[in-house]
Design an enzyme around this catalytic site. Structure first.
Site, PDB file in Angstrom:
ATOM      1  N   HIS A 204       0.827  -1.196   0.000  1.00 42.00           N
ATOM      2  CA  HIS A 204       0.000   0.000   0.000  1.00 42.00           C
ATOM      3  C   HIS A 204       0.869   1.256   0.000  1.00 42.00           C
ATOM      4  O   HIS A 204       1.961   1.269   0.570  1.00 42.00           O
ATOM      5  CB  HIS A 204      -0.944  -0.003   1.194  1.00 42.00           C
ATOM      6  N   GLU A 207       1.305   7.904  -3.507  1.00 39.89           N
ATOM      7  CA  GLU A 207       2.402   8.291  -4.395  1.00 39.89           C
ATOM      8  C   GLU A 207       2.069   9.577  -5.136  1.00 39.89           C
ATOM      9  O   GLU A 207       0.974   9.723  -5.688  1.00 39.89           O
ATOM     10  CB  GLU A 207       2.682   7.164  -5.387  1.00 39.89           C
ATOM     11  N   HIS A 397      -4.938  -5.300 -12.347  1.00 40.57           N
ATOM     12  CA  HIS A 397      -4.974  -4.315 -11.245  1.00 40.57           C
ATOM     13  C   HIS A 397      -3.603  -3.827 -10.818  1.00 40.57           C
ATOM     14  O   HIS A 397      -3.494  -2.961  -9.950  1.00 40.57           O
ATOM     15  CB  HIS A 397      -5.682  -4.915 -10.038  1.00 40.57           C
ATOM     16  N   ALA A 399       1.085  -4.701 -11.117  1.00 39.73           N
ATOM     17  CA  ALA A 399       2.214  -5.350 -11.778  1.00 39.73           C
ATOM     18  C   ALA A 399       2.273  -6.852 -11.498  1.00 39.73           C
ATOM     19  O   ALA A 399       2.741  -7.618 -12.331  1.00 39.73           O
ATOM     20  CB  ALA A 399       3.525  -4.680 -11.348  1.00 39.73           C
TER      21      ALA A 399
END
Length: 474
Positions: A204, A207, A397, A399
């Site tokens: 989580h 960013e 959703h 990488a």
């Protein structure tokens, strides 16, 4: 069970049905994106999910697929409610309604640069994160919690934590219908009272990003995005409350399997018919936990807005909020017939096509935003839903993990990773060096390749690419 993948195109593999599978498996990926890690049993899980009672069309896996609890992460499965279809908590996961929220700033990258350090310091000081840490909004008790569990982000906005427009840009307008707080145990409530407005730990983050490239200018403009613009991406879920809800209802379903005559290849797929008492109870509790997750992201939105106002005299508008761990009751055409389905999306996001009635009015001509975060130091993407998506309007959703957290800790030191990221121009505010190392970029698949595969498979289409400027890690 013998698992053989047959290529059906450059971005799609088929796993033919064999007993006890009820439908085939379909994996959207390139060969390079298929699970490679030793011990990753994600493909076996795709086959296991295909055995669920009532499953229709196929057991799907997104390009970021990897091993999870019961279902693979990146797994999508829909069951026919009127034909004995089941709901499985493993098809949602422990972090119910974990999702991503993107905010667009009214400031561009260059003007923000001299204020970036101050901004990151404020965010680092004010965003609660880490295991068990407190949240921004302490609820008074169960009565207030139940209002939040029913109304989700709407209750947060009603209490002054946001603006009405925020709800227009949330999946389900910020609250999943059907929430039943009475099915949420007291221990789950107690765990959640102090955590509204917190990131948690693991992958989580909050960013600060910049739009690096626009692929589709009209859609980007409709979303409120332009080249060089600063954005904020928030990735978090339902914290301890959601985890406890999942644990409680998995236990009930595991104990009721025999009563429903269900035999499963993996007990982590514990399930019950959607129309049964345990099925209805779980869906009511799951919706309530989903609404907690949405309120959680709403509170973190306000923290980001305060930081931007203080450090940069800039505002933030919500682009969209999407969840990627849900089970939703939807109607889809299956073999030309409309059917009521329970659609499990675990590590997969809704990707509605243009013209869908559930889209906000101002996005109806464009489609549903799909938010695909990378990991620290790598790009993130905004995509949009496309027509003819046969995975029940679902897309990737993120990488997708390739190293376990233990492997990452053996290979990476948090302090060194921080220095590397800072050298690349990415400011980092971790909650711990260990947590930072566990989320090293090398621990994940190449997000650019994942997005190319999602687009090549017809799941969603690229709109914009975002690059990181600073990250607050859970």
């Amino acid at each position: 069970m013998d698992i053989t993948l047959v290529p059906e195109g450059p971005f799609r593999f088929r796993m033919d049905r064999c007993d006890p599978m009820r439908v085939p498996g379909v994996v959207f990926a390139t060969r390079e994106l298929l699970p490679q890690a030793a011990g990753d049993k994600a493909l076996e899980q795709v086959a296991n999910v295909a055995t669920l009672p009532g499953i229709v069309r196929a057991s799907f896996a997104m390009p970021d697929v990897h091993w999870g609890y019961g279902f693979p992460i990146g797994g999508v499965a829909a069951t026919d409610i009127d034909a004995g279809g089941v709901v499985s908590p493993g098809g949602v996961g422990f972090d119910i309604s974990c999702g991503v929220r993107l905010l667009a700033a009214d400031i561009d990258r260059e003007p923000l640069a001299p204020r970036m350090r101050s901004l990151m310091d404020i965010l680092g000081d004010t965003v609660p994160r880490g295991t068990g840490r407190g949240g921004l909004w302490k609820l008074s008790g169960r009565a207030q919690m139940e209002k939040l569990l029913v109304a989700g982000a709407g209750y947060a906005v009603e209490q002054g934590h946001g603006v009405p427009r925020d709800l227009d840009r949330c999946e389900d307008r910020g609250a999943l219908t059907g929430a039943d707080p009475s099915q949420v145990g007291q221990r789950a409530v107690d765990r959640g009272l102090q955590q509204v407005g917190s990131l948690g730990s693991g992958n989580h983050f909050l960013e600060v990003q910049a739009v690096d490239r626009v692929y589709d200018a009209p859609t980007a403009d409709a979303f409120g995005l332009h080249d060089g613009q600063v954005c904020v991406m928030i990735h978090c879920g339902s914290r301890g409350l959601g985890h406890q809800v999942c644990s409680d209802h998995v236990r009930v379903m595991d104990q009721s399997l025999r009563a429903f005559g269900l035999s499963l290849p993996d007990r982590q797929l514990a399930c019950a018919p959607v129309v049964s008492a345990p099925g209805r109870a779980y869906l009511g509790a799951m919706a309530a936990a989903a609404n907690y997750g949405r309120a959680n992201r709403q509170l973190l939105t306000q923290a980001a807005r305060r930081a931007f106002a203080t450090a940069a005299q800039a505002g933030l508008d919500l682009v969209y909020d999407v969840s990627h761990n849900t089970a939703k009751l939807e109607t889809h055409d299956v073999d030309g017939v409309p059917r009521r389905l329970c659609v499990h999306r675990k590590g997969a996001t809704l990707a509605l096509p243009p013209g869908h009635p559930d889209l906000p009015e101002d996005l109806a001509a464009f489609g549903h935003p799909v938010l695909v975060p990378g990991t620290m130091g790598t790009a993130s993407y905004v995509l949009v839903g496309t027509p003819d998506n046969d995975a029940f309007a679902s897309a990737a959703h993120g990488a997708g993990r390739v190293w376990s957290r233990h492997q990452a800790l053996r290979r990476v030191r948090g302090e060194e990773l921080r220095d590397e990221l800072e050298a690349q121009g990415v400011s980092v505010r971790p909650s711990s060096w260990r947590g930072l190392a566990e989320e090293a970029p090398g621990a994940y698949k190449d997000v650019d390749a994942v997005v190319r595969a999602a687009e090549g498979a017809g799941l969603a289409r690229r709109v914009a690419r975002l690059v990181p400027l600073g990250v607050v890690k859970g």
